[in-house]
Scaffold this motif. Structure first.
Motif, PDB file in Angstrom:
ATOM      1  N   SER A  36      40.307 -70.581  20.738  1.00 19.15           N
ATOM      2  CA  SER A  36      41.342 -71.556  20.363  1.00 19.15           C
ATOM      3  C   SER A  36      41.164 -72.895  21.055  1.00 19.15           C
ATOM      4  O   SER A  36      42.038 -73.752  20.964  1.00 19.15           O
ATOM      5  N   LYS A  37      40.039 -73.094  21.763  1.00 20.58           N
ATOM      6  CA  LYS A  37      39.889 -74.283  22.596  1.00 20.58           C
ATOM      7  C   LYS A  37      39.963 -75.585  21.805  1.00 20.58           C
ATOM      8  O   LYS A  37      40.526 -76.578  22.277  1.00 20.58           O
ATOM      9  N   SER A  38      39.406 -75.563  20.583  1.00 19.47           N
ATOM     10  CA  SER A  38      39.457 -76.783  19.772  1.00 19.47           C
ATOM     11  C   SER A  38      40.898 -77.132  19.413  1.00 19.47           C
ATOM     12  O   SER A  38      41.299 -78.294  19.449  1.00 19.47           O
ATOM     13  N   LEU A  88      41.500 -67.625  24.240  1.00 17.67           N
ATOM     14  CA  LEU A  88      41.681 -69.041  24.563  1.00 17.67           C
ATOM     15  C   LEU A  88      40.425 -69.844  24.239  1.00 17.67           C
ATOM     16  O   LEU A  88      40.506 -70.988  23.781  1.00 17.67           O
ATOM     17  N   ASN A  89      39.271 -69.235  24.483  1.00 20.68           N
ATOM     18  CA  ASN A  89      38.008 -69.910  24.167  1.00 20.68           C
ATOM     19  C   ASN A  89      37.880 -70.134  22.662  1.00 20.68           C
ATOM     20  O   ASN A  89      37.414 -71.191  22.219  1.00 20.68           O
ATOM     21  N   ILE A 109      43.610 -76.148  21.091  1.00 16.06           N
ATOM     22  CA  ILE A 109      44.317 -76.509  22.320  1.00 16.06           C
ATOM     23  C   ILE A 109      44.050 -77.963  22.683  1.00 16.06           C
ATOM     24  O   ILE A 109      44.975 -78.744  22.953  1.00 16.06           O
ATOM     25  N   LEU A 110      42.788 -78.331  22.677  1.00 19.65           N
ATOM     26  CA  LEU A 110      42.404 -79.710  23.019  1.00 19.65           C
ATOM     27  C   LEU A 110      42.961 -80.695  22.005  1.00 19.65           C
ATOM     28  O   LEU A 110      43.478 -81.763  22.353  1.00 19.65           O
ATOM     29  N   TYR A 155      47.846 -72.655  21.108  1.00 19.21           N
ATOM     30  CA  TYR A 155      47.252 -71.507  20.422  1.00 19.21           C
ATOM     31  C   TYR A 155      48.270 -70.772  19.555  1.00 19.21           C
ATOM     32  O   TYR A 155      47.972 -69.719  19.000  1.00 19.21           O
TER      33      TYR A 155
END
Length: 432
Positions: A208-210, A205-206, A212-213, A62
């Motif tokens: 930024s999840k794409s 974080l949600n 992060i993954l 992130y």
């Protein structure tokens, strides 16, 4: 916040110093210790570092979004730093509880756990947003020098690989403690602690999840081959392959640092045409540097093998892997552009495809054909991720610019322009 050339050059200079010293320092220490470690222990070291980087990529992905937030709203960004710190501390405790079940080898555990306790990326985002990267860089270089000496001592005098890995862990702990002490001298972190800042971290974080993954998978397709080599072919074979990869990673520093230093200006740019025009020149210059670096490491690799008294039977791996490294020079910069344009789903898909391709090819062919399969897979993945996948984007302007940059490598004028650019930068001292 305004980002002019002088600010970008200053950030770039400090990031470049830290990255080169860190990569060269770690590489020099590890390489010099190969005769003492044995090629098998060197393979085990690379196995631990591969998992280390995989974890660190996942928990720091992130960074671009956090840097963007700090550049736009400093107070809100600081709240996120505190919230993310609390979140990461919880992860550290959870990982420690699970570690006894996951890792039987204590040496590997120390190396991997070092990634979990390394929280330096959070304070660094603040310093980068304030264009004061000299502060964290100087502290990290001092810690690097101290622990490099200790690691050399642990192998050459104590002859203890376990102690070497323990120092690897404490280096990360020390960097984390020092980074937060330095941040506390500028910011009252206690005032930023609140239940809201912690809970809002999950929303951040949600969002930024794409990313992060995607970043986790991006590192996965680069490092899973080393993990699979250890499991299928053994630690000694991984040692030889790791030697090739580590030499290539030495030259990854320049495009990585350049893309990181330019991130604030990319995020603050509102004129896409001007951005693409700058990218065209930047990608060409980076490609020229990449070509020179790839040629150099291919010339030096036989000398490294001779110096370390290692077998020559895998010398053909270097030319194959270095082609992928050449493509990677553009890939770092283009990745920042994709984040800026919001192509996170495409970013994720291309990394996922590359990861699945690497796992499949290595799983079925590695046992029969050896590490040459890993080298070919690495290069094919770099070509797909760094170039071909950009053709499939809805707006494939960046792909056309990349192709133009590669085609200009065959023109003499490109090298003359590159020479003039470098002389101009040195004359103006804008990169010093």
């Amino acid at each position: 916040m305004e980002f002019n050339k002088k600010i970008i050059a200053t950030n770039f200079s400090w990031l470049l110093i830290e990255k080169f010293l860190k990569i060269f320092g770690i590489f020099a220490v590890n390489i010099l210790l190969v005769p003492f470690l044995s090629i098998s222990n060197y393979g085990l070291l690379n196995y631990g570092i591969a998992i280390n980087l995989l974890i660190f990529a996942g928990v720091t992905s992130y960074r671009d979004n956090l840097l963007k937030l700090l550049s736009q709203d400093l107070k809100l960004g600081l709240d996120k730093i505190v919230g993310l710190t609390l979140f990461r501390l919880i992860l550290i405790m959870l990982f420690y509880c699970l570690s006894t079940l996951l890792f039987e080898n204590s040496e590997v555990f120390f190396i991997i756990f070092g990634a979990v306790v390394n929280l330096t990326d959070l304070p660094e985002c603040y310093w980068q947003s304030q264009n004061k990267m000299n502060i964290p860089v100087i502290s990290k270089v001092v810690v690097l020098v101290i622990f490099s000496i200790l690691k050399i001592y642990s192998i050459t005098v104590l002859k203890s690989f376990n102690t070497f890995c323990l120092f690897f862990f404490f280096e990360n702990v020390t960097n984390t403690i020092v980074s937060y002490i330095l941040l506390a001298t500028k910011i009252n972190l206690v005032k930023c602690i609140s239940l809201y800042s912690f809970l809002d971290t999950f929303r951040f974080l949600n969002a930024s999840k794409s990313l992060i993954l995607s970043n986790t998978i991006s590192v996965a397709y680069l490092k899973l081959d080393q993990i699979m080599i250890k499991q299928v072919l053994g630690e000694a074979v991984l040692g030889y392959y790791g030697l090739v990869i580590n030499i290539n990673e030495l030259v990854h520093a320049f495009p990585f640092i350049l893309s990181t230093a330019l991130a604030p200006s990319i995020f603050s740019s509102s004129n896409e045409d001007k951005l693409l025009q700058k990218f065209k020149s930047l990608l060409l210059n980076v490609s020229i540097i990449g070509l020179a670096c790839v040629v150099l490491i291919n010339i030096l690799y036989p000398l490294v093998l001779y110096f370390l008294h290692q077998e020559w039977k895998n010398v053909f791996i270097m030319p194959i892997v270095s082609v992928g490294t050449f493509v990677l020079f553009q890939c770092y910069l283009v990745s920042k552009y994709l984040v800026f344009k919001g192509y996170l789903r495409q970013f994720l898909m291309r990394s996922l495809i590359a990861t699945l391709f690497a796992i499949t090819l290595n799983y079925f062919l590695m046992k029969h054909f050896g590490i040459i399969v890993c080298a070919i897979t690495f290069t094919l993945n770099q070509i797909f991720v760094g170039l071909l996948s950009n053709y499939l984007l809805r707006d494939n302007k960046i792909f056309k610019i990349q192709i133009e940059a590669y085609s200009n490598l065959f023109k003499v004028n490109s090298y003359l322009d590159f020479k003039n650019t470098m002389l101009s930068l040195l004359k103006s001292r804008s990169i010093i």
